[in-house]
Every structure is written in C-alpha cells, then in structure tokens.
Scaffold this active site. Sequence first.
Site, mmCIF file in Angstrom:
data_model
loop_
_atom_site.group_PDB
_atom_site.id
_atom_site.type_symbol
_atom_site.label_atom_id
_atom_site.label_comp_id
_atom_site.label_asym_id
_atom_site.label_seq_id
_atom_site.Cartn_x
_atom_site.Cartn_y
_atom_site.Cartn_z
ATOM 1 C CD GLU A 131 7.390 -0.180 -4.853
ATOM 2 O OE1 GLU A 131 6.932 -1.063 -5.600
ATOM 3 O OE2 GLU A 131 7.383 1.021 -5.142
ATOM 4 C CD GLU A 134 8.971 0.979 -9.759
ATOM 5 O OE1 GLU A 134 8.107 1.036 -10.642
ATOM 6 O OE2 GLU A 134 9.167 -0.026 -9.063
HETATM 7 C C1 GLA Z 1 6.041 -0.740 -8.574
HETATM 8 C C2 GLA Z 1 5.586 0.635 -8.137
HETATM 9 C C3 GLA Z 1 4.449 0.623 -7.159
HETATM 10 C C4 GLA Z 1 3.475 -0.463 -7.480
HETATM 11 C C5 GLA Z 1 4.204 -1.782 -7.477
HETATM 12 C C6 GLA Z 1 3.318 -3.002 -7.579
HETATM 13 O O1 GLA Z 1 7.208 -1.173 -8.035
HETATM 14 O O2 GLA Z 1 6.615 1.441 -7.646
HETATM 15 O O3 GLA Z 1 3.840 1.878 -7.196
HETATM 16 O O4 GLA Z 1 2.917 -0.200 -8.732
HETATM 17 O O5 GLA Z 1 5.122 -1.779 -8.527
HETATM 18 O O6 GLA Z 1 2.829 -3.250 -8.829
#
Ligand code: GLA
Length: 698
Positions: free
Chosen positions: A322, A168
């Site tokens: 995700e 991210e």
């Molecule tokens: C994000 C992050 C993960 C985790 C998720 C859930 O998308 O990439 O590492 O922190 O949120 O909170």
Amino acid sequence: MKPIPLSMIPRTRSKTPFKDQKTLIHGGDYNPEQWLSVNPQILQEDMELMQKTGINSVTIGVFSWSALEPSEGKFDFSWMDRVMDQQARLGNRVILSTPTAAIPAWLAEKYPEVRRVDPRGYRPPMTNRQHHCWTSPIFRQRVRIINTQLAERYGHHPALSMWHVSNELCGQCFCELCRRSWSEWLEKRFGSLQAMNEAHWACFWSKQATEWRHAEPTCGYSDGLLLNWLRFCNDQYAQWYQFESDILRRITPSIPITTNFMSTVYGIDYQSLAKVVDVVADDQYPNYDPQHPRYLEAVPYWSLKQDLYRCMKPGHTFMLMESCPGVMQSRTPMKVKRPNIHRLEMLQAIAHGADGTCYFQFRAGRGGMEKMHGAVVEHWGTQRHFQTRRFRELRELSDTYEKIKPILGTSICPQVALIYDSQSSWAQQLTPGLGIDNPPRNTNLREIRYYDAVATEYYEPFWRHGIPVDVIPNDRNLSAYRIVVLPMHWIMTPDFARRLREYVHQGGILIATWDTAMADEHNRMLVGGWPGEGLTDVFGGWIEEVDRVGNGVPIAIDGLPGSGSEIATLMHTNGVEVLARFAQDFYRGMPAVTRFRCGSGQAYYVGTRLNQQARQALFEMILRESSCHIPFQDPLPEGVTVQWRGVCETLFAFAMNFSSQPHQIGLGSFKLTDVETRTIYENCLPLGPLQARVFEVS
Ligand code: GLA
Ligand code: ZN
C-alpha cells in the site's frame, strides 16, 4: 580487510514477489463490491481505467467478508467471480485477500467471544476493524470455512498470484481465552514461577505470582512483564498468520502467501514476522511535503525503512502493498501530493530493492471512514479522469516501470550494516524515566519514533555518501561487514555480546551510541558495568552515570564541530582515544566520543546525541579512515542520494534528488546510461528538483 571500490560491490539475484514475475508490480487494493449495486457498469469502466493507467495487479477481498458471506453459511461469490475474470481478461495478477480483518455484524452479534476484550475487561458490541480475538475457537472455525471456500473456488484461477492474509495484523485481546494462552506462553518460556518472578522482578510492589495467571498484562508494575506481553502478542500475530496460511497452503501449495506490514511501529517486530511470510510486503505513508521545513530530515528514515525491508528475508526482494497516490486523509492539513513527489517516493522504494508498488486504493469510496483518502481514481470517476495530474503521473510511472524492468530481482550486498532492534526500542519506551515517546517527545523528525529518529541519524551519513547499508536484526552473521552500527541497542544478550566482541577482535569497525547494552532480555538493568555483558572491554570504558538533560537540550563538546544534546554518558576510560570531550557542567573534560582499538578492530562509543554537524564530522573521519566511499562526488549534495541494485556484471544506480533545488553530481570515472532515455553521462550528472532517475553504470 581491503577497501572494495563500490563498482565492485557484490550483487546478487533475489526471488521476486510473484512467481515468473516479468514486470514491476503496479497495483492497488480494489473494492468494486462497494460499487456494484450503485453502478453496475463499474467493472467495465475500471477495466479501461486500469489498462490506460498501467495497473497490472489488484488486491481484492480485504475486509470483504460481509459481501462474501452476508449471513452465516450463505455465500455469494458471484461478484468476486466477475472481478477475478475481469482481471484475467486484463492479464493482471490478483493478490487475493482473506477477508478476516473485519468481522461481519451477524458474526459479532451471534458469537460474542470472537470480539476482542479491552484492557478494562470490556467487550464492545462492535468496533471498526482488526478487532477479533486471537484465540477464539469459534472465530477460527468461521475463518477456516471462508478461507477454504476462497481457496477451493479460486485456487486454479489463472489470475490468482498471491494470497494476502487478513490486514495489518495488530492489536491486543484481554479475554479469558487469550489470558489462558498468555499463561501457557509464560509457562513454556520460564518453566517455573520462580524463574518468571525473578525475570519480572516481581518481589517489587509485592507482585510475586503464585499462579501463572497472576502475571497481569494490564498493570505497570513490571516493565519486563510488559515487554514479554508484547512478545507474546507478536507470537499471536505469527500464529494467527500461520493458522490462516496453513488453510490456504494445503489447497494451493504453489501460491505465495503474504500479509501487509506497517513500516515500523511500536510493539510489532516485523523482522521476526518476516520469517513466517513468503513475501515481505509493506504499507508506507511518508506523506512527503517538500514545503515542510523539516521534510529533508525525514527522507533518510524512509530509505532506512526500505533497507530494513530489503534485509528482512535474505534472498527475496520485497514490495509495497500500500501507498497513497494522492492526499492522505489521516494527516492534517490534507495537502495534496506535490508534483514529482509520487515518482520520487515510489522510485525510492524500488531503489532499495522493492519489486513493485501498490496503492490503497484503486477507486476512492464515496462513503465510509476513508472516503477522502487519495486513490488512483477519485470521486469524479471515469469521466474526467484522463485529464487529471494523477492519471498523467501514474501513467508515466507505469512507463518507467516497463523500461526499468531489468532491475527485477536484483539486489546488493553492502559493506555496512546497521543493527535494528525493535525489542530494544520497546524496552526503552517501557522503561519509566527515559521519557521516550511516552509521552511522545519531539523526535526531530516529524512523526518518526525516537528510536527510529536516532537510527536514522546513524544511517544518514552513509546515505549522503551513496554508501549502501544493510539494516539487519542482531541474529545475523556480521563477518562480511566492514562497519557495523549499533544505535541504542538497549537490550544485550550474552550471545550477541560475544558475537560483537568477535567481530571487533577480527578487524571490524563498531560504532555504538549511548544506551547500548544497558538491560537484559527481560529489561532488568545489567549488573557489573555498562556497556554490559562484558562490552566494557570492547569499548575501553565503563559508565558511571548518565545525565539525561531533556529533549533537545544542547550539551557543549570540544573536539568535534557542533554539539551534543539530551544525554551525557559519563565514562571512565582506559587507553581509549578521546575524539570529543564534554565542555560543560561538572563533567567538563570527560570523554564524550571515544575510539578503542580492540584486537584488530576498532570500537567507537558516542555518549551524547550529536547534532548533524558533529555527526557529519565524525563520520567523515570514520569513512576516510576506513576507505569506505563511492567514487562519485563525496559527499553528495544536500538532499541527494544514490542507491544501487545489480546482478553479475550489471549495476544500476538510482540517483534521487529530494531537494527542491537542481543539483549536479560529479561522477568520477563512472559512465552512466539513463535506462529510460539511453542518454549517456560522463563527468557530471544534472539532477532536477525532486527528480529520480535510473542508470546503468559502466
Ligand atoms: C492502512 C490499511 C488500509 C487503509 C490505509 C489508508 O494501511 O491497510 O486499509 O486504511 O491504511 O489509511
Ligand atoms: Zn481474546
């Protein structure tokens, strides 16, 4: 342009995320290194759990730097070797992440320059994650070493299927190195200080720069400057991605590389970042709660978001990197996912073109800041897992994925496009006085930004008719579309204005809202009349004043049922058809919604934020007159949509009922075969509450 029946909708074959992908990805982030010292059996246990659940892919190594390089230059790949081999034994595909999104303590301590500096000039000793400087040569050197080690060690491992760069990519660094690179960026973009000063309107408040470094990104004297700073930060993300991926690609040229995006967020332009990644991958957390009174308003936003992702890389499908199979710990209250919601959420993504869905994460950690975030396997671990609803739901989803795999790599070419422009949304948010999101204002859609809420309002009418929509950036060719929707496209460039004019002249239907074509690329207000860059001719009117009466405040209109709200765009028109007029205040009688016939096309201008009833009436008319429809029941019942994928002769329909009531859909002349059960439906399709089903259409 002749109306095309939807059964003839152009379909297309696209590239799947994995090479030689034979099945939908059903995977998740996997962090056994957090467990190995406390439970040496964990790999064995997880193998059984993965196999029985149908998890066919894992993402490993995200944030694992301190486990891989516990001290400078001392590496420990033994645990990762075991995980890679475990996955190969399972026949699973590994998405291997570079660990660079979190800095180990030794690195942060020894080399302060790798740590980010905040806007006040403070460099904290340690922050949680995504906290490295984008420019630091020392950080790049350390990253090059660890990434090279990973690529050389696992480049030929049979389980390696994709690289995942960092995590991210986001955030800003204000250190001296990043500031120098900002100065260089400005010099490259503007060539002269005078050009920059004019673009940033720097004479205001005496901020004329006599050195490039005078363009101060932490101070709000020029919203144009802040907009350019965001663009610079986006270039930093892209360059960072390229830096990391070049290291990997040199060693493993045939392995696709990606990084995970975050749906739609302020300050990141994923449509541009998509140009540098091999695979578009998203992290999405809709947190659907069918008991929330406004849940159904949020659902079409997530469809819009999926269509945005489907269109980011033409010729490629996308994936969810995700999602959450259980409770979201980042939301309060922490309600568990209601039954059927998970399948619905996942099939919604697949319906709009995803070729796989993954979770954060496979096994919930016992400690750390995300210990309560719902995972595939919860804290009770293996023992009782097979008795849980989570296990049943995920197992069934794996079965569904197996049965619907003919949809892999299929896509569509819709007749409707919505132009999504993140930079317009930043520019609006940065413009003082508009009060958009900053401070946050009630968006009518829970947790959805103002721009996204308005874009969704102009997407939803198609969604409820089952008409597919491309959600595209403004640099794409428009000629293939019957309808182009332009919600709040605040920034207008001469080139885009020219292409819009051509589109309408050649027979296109353009639907634009208030606040379209107000500012130039540096967020300076356009001169010579709004909608600017000559678009007054396309809409048949020019704006004299804009009355912004406040969030949620209704504005009476005549001509359409329902009402307007929030904004009244006061337009002088010439030769337009007035579809609705303002019915209050000193502007009673002035046009609120207009249509102008321009060349062989039509341009609609919607000068107020219509409520749902008014919008629906307007769109019923537009769709009827443009013969844009599907031969199903029209419109579909409330909370129901149908989305499409296909290739050659085959067309798949995803029928999804997001409401908690059962519904029936009239099928017209279509025959539907349930891909999972092979049941055939004619005339009418029953859909249970919160049910998603996949059909072959004939
Ligand atoms: C994000 C992050 C993960 C985790 C998720 C859930 O998308 O990439 O590492 O922190 O949120 O909170
Ligand atoms: Zn920096």
